[in-house]
Motif scaffolding. Structure first.
Motif, PDB file in Angstrom:
ATOM      1  N   GLN A  35      48.718  -4.279  18.209  1.00 51.45           N
ATOM      2  CA  GLN A  35      47.710  -5.338  18.151  1.00 51.45           C
ATOM      3  C   GLN A  35      47.653  -5.650  16.617  1.00 51.45           C
ATOM      4  OE1 GLN A  35      44.133  -4.647  21.119  1.00 51.45           O
ATOM      5  NE2 GLN A  35      43.893  -6.438  20.097  1.00 51.45           N
ATOM      6  N   MET A  93      34.950  -5.725  18.565  1.00 50.55           N
ATOM      7  CA  MET A  93      36.557  -4.978  18.888  1.00 50.55           C
ATOM      8  C   MET A  93      37.406  -6.038  19.860  1.00 50.55           C
ATOM      9  SD  MET A  93      38.147  -2.463  16.684  1.00 50.55           S
ATOM     10  CE  MET A  93      39.324  -1.212  17.714  1.00 50.55           C
ATOM     11  N   PHE A 118      39.562  -6.245  22.035  1.00 53.95           N
ATOM     12  CA  PHE A 118      40.872  -5.424  22.358  1.00 53.95           C
ATOM     13  C   PHE A 118      42.243  -6.356  23.831  1.00 53.95           C
ATOM     14  CE2 PHE A 118      39.892  -1.169  21.321  1.00 53.95           C
ATOM     15  CZ  PHE A 118      38.459  -1.409  21.812  1.00 53.95           C
ATOM     16  N   PHE A 146      45.931  -0.594  27.733  1.00 51.72           N
ATOM     17  CA  PHE A 146      45.635  -1.293  26.282  1.00 51.72           C
ATOM     18  C   PHE A 146      45.923  -1.195  24.773  1.00 51.72           C
ATOM     19  CE2 PHE A 146      41.140  -2.717  28.126  1.00 51.72           C
ATOM     20  CZ  PHE A 146      41.636  -2.707  29.731  1.00 51.72           C
ATOM     21  N   GLY A 147      46.213  -2.430  23.904  1.00 53.81           N
ATOM     22  CA  GLY A 147      46.386  -2.113  22.356  1.00 53.81           C
ATOM     23  C   GLY A 147      45.519  -1.141  21.267  1.00 53.81           C
ATOM     24  N   ASP A 148      45.239  -0.762  20.710  1.00 49.84           N
ATOM     25  CA  ASP A 148      44.508   0.022  19.936  1.00 49.84           C
ATOM     26  C   ASP A 148      43.097  -0.589  19.704  1.00 49.84           C
ATOM     27  OD1 ASP A 148      46.214   2.057  18.357  1.00 49.84           O
ATOM     28  OD2 ASP A 148      45.223   2.709  19.934  1.00 49.84           O
ATOM     29  N   GLY A 149      43.075  -2.521  19.299  1.00 46.36           N
ATOM     30  CA  GLY A 149      42.106  -3.575  19.255  1.00 46.36           C
ATOM     31  C   GLY A 149      42.757  -4.130  18.068  1.00 46.36           C
ATOM     32  N   GLN A 192      38.726   7.038  25.118  1.00 45.54           N
ATOM     33  CA  GLN A 192      38.869   5.904  24.227  1.00 45.54           C
ATOM     34  C   GLN A 192      38.244   6.701  22.590  1.00 45.54           C
ATOM     35  OE1 GLN A 192      35.710   3.091  23.309  1.00 45.54           O
ATOM     36  NE2 GLN A 192      36.849   1.794  21.916  1.00 45.54           N
ATOM     37  N   ARG A 204      40.596   3.837  17.964  1.00 41.88           N
ATOM     38  CA  ARG A 204      41.588   3.569  19.061  1.00 41.88           C
ATOM     39  C   ARG A 204      41.158   2.505  20.615  1.00 41.88           C
ATOM     40  NH1 ARG A 204      46.035   7.833  18.461  1.00 41.88           N
ATOM     41  NH2 ARG A 204      46.794   5.310  19.319  1.00 41.88           N
ATOM     42  N   GLY A 205      42.395   2.008  21.428  1.00 41.29           N
ATOM     43  CA  GLY A 205      42.541   1.869  22.063  1.00 41.29           C
ATOM     44  C   GLY A 205      41.702   2.684  23.365  1.00 41.29           C
ATOM     45  N   LEU A 206      41.860   1.945  24.669  1.00 44.56           N
ATOM     46  CA  LEU A 206      41.357   2.605  25.970  1.00 44.56           C
ATOM     47  C   LEU A 206      42.912   3.367  26.868  1.00 44.56           C
ATOM     48  CD1 LEU A 206      39.735  -0.116  26.131  1.00 44.56           C
ATOM     49  CD2 LEU A 206      38.078   1.867  27.332  1.00 44.56           C
TER      50      LEU A 206
END
Lengths: 114, 115
Positions: free
Chosen positions: A6, A89, A91, A105-108, B38, B42-44
């Motif tokens: 992302q 955030m 995601f 999932f991306g890191d947001g 999480q 960072r993302g999940l």
């Protein structure tokens, strides 16, 4: 292992401005998602996208939001006229329907509306 | 309507002690259940999932979870916690009778492991 990426990691925008959040899902995945996490709250589903169209959306995903897959790799979330309460955030996630793999999932992107 | 709940906002545990993070669910039909973690900024990250089969599911980083149909629970466990396990943990439900699709998340449980 393949990743969802992302960009940007942090976006600061003035209220009322348009913002585009970008995502590159895992290449062989077919379903794409956007989720939102307001600070200190749970992760909330916004929208899912399959076969170049929205497959499901939540009540949060109103007319100011739109999604697009402009090419074979990117998946974008556009917020047309940002409000203070859009600060969160965001995601991106992707998965392969019917497969045995979990949603990745991306890191947001941290969106801050001033 | 289905739902997922994490009754604890925070769990504190000393390093080396067992860690349990609770999750309960309400679904009609066969439940599929996930745990994600999480880390800060960072993302999940996926930890483990229950689809069918054994009620004890083993996942990443030494975590496991026990599916209990009679108690409608899916608690996450680790026999010996590490300081690096300090993070936010989410239990999640996919749509009914599917192992994929939009996820419905619990409120999250902050795990704090002290040295």
């Amino acid at each position: 292992e393949p990743e969802v990426t992302q960009t940007p990691s942090h976006q600061v925008t003035q209220m009322g401005q348009e913002v585009i959040l970008r995502c590159v899902p895992i290449s062989n995945h077919l379903y794409f998602y956007w989720y939102r996490q307001i600070l200190g709250q749970k992760v909330e589903f916004l929208v899912s996208f399959y076969n170049n169209e929205i497959s499901e959306k939540s009540e949060i995903f109103d007319d100011q939001f739109s999604v697009e897959r402009p090419d074979g790799s990117n998946f974008t979330l556009k917020i047309r006229s940002t409000k203070l309460e859009d600060s969160a955030m965001y995601f991106c996630a992707s998965d392969y329907p019917g497969g045995n793999q979990p949603q990745h999932f991306g890191d947001g992107t941290r969106l801050s509306i001033l | 309507a289905q739902s997922v709940a994490q009754p604890e906002d925070q769990v504190n545990v000393a390093e080396g002690n067992p860690l349990t993070v609770k999750c309960t669910y309400s679904v009609s039909g066969n439940p599929y259940l996930f745990w994600y973690v999480q880390y800060p900024n960072r993302g999940l990250q996926f930890l483990l999932k229950y689809i069918t089969g054994d009620n004890l599911v083993k996942g990443s980083y030494g975590f496991e979870a026990e599916f209990n149909k009679s108690q409608t629970s899916f608690h996450l466990k680790k026999p010996s916690a590490l300081v690096s396990d300090s993070a936010l943990y989410f239990c999640a439900l996919p749509p009914p009778n599917d192992s994929w699709g939009k996820l419905q998340f619990g409120a999250g449980t902050q795990v704090v492991v002290t040295p």
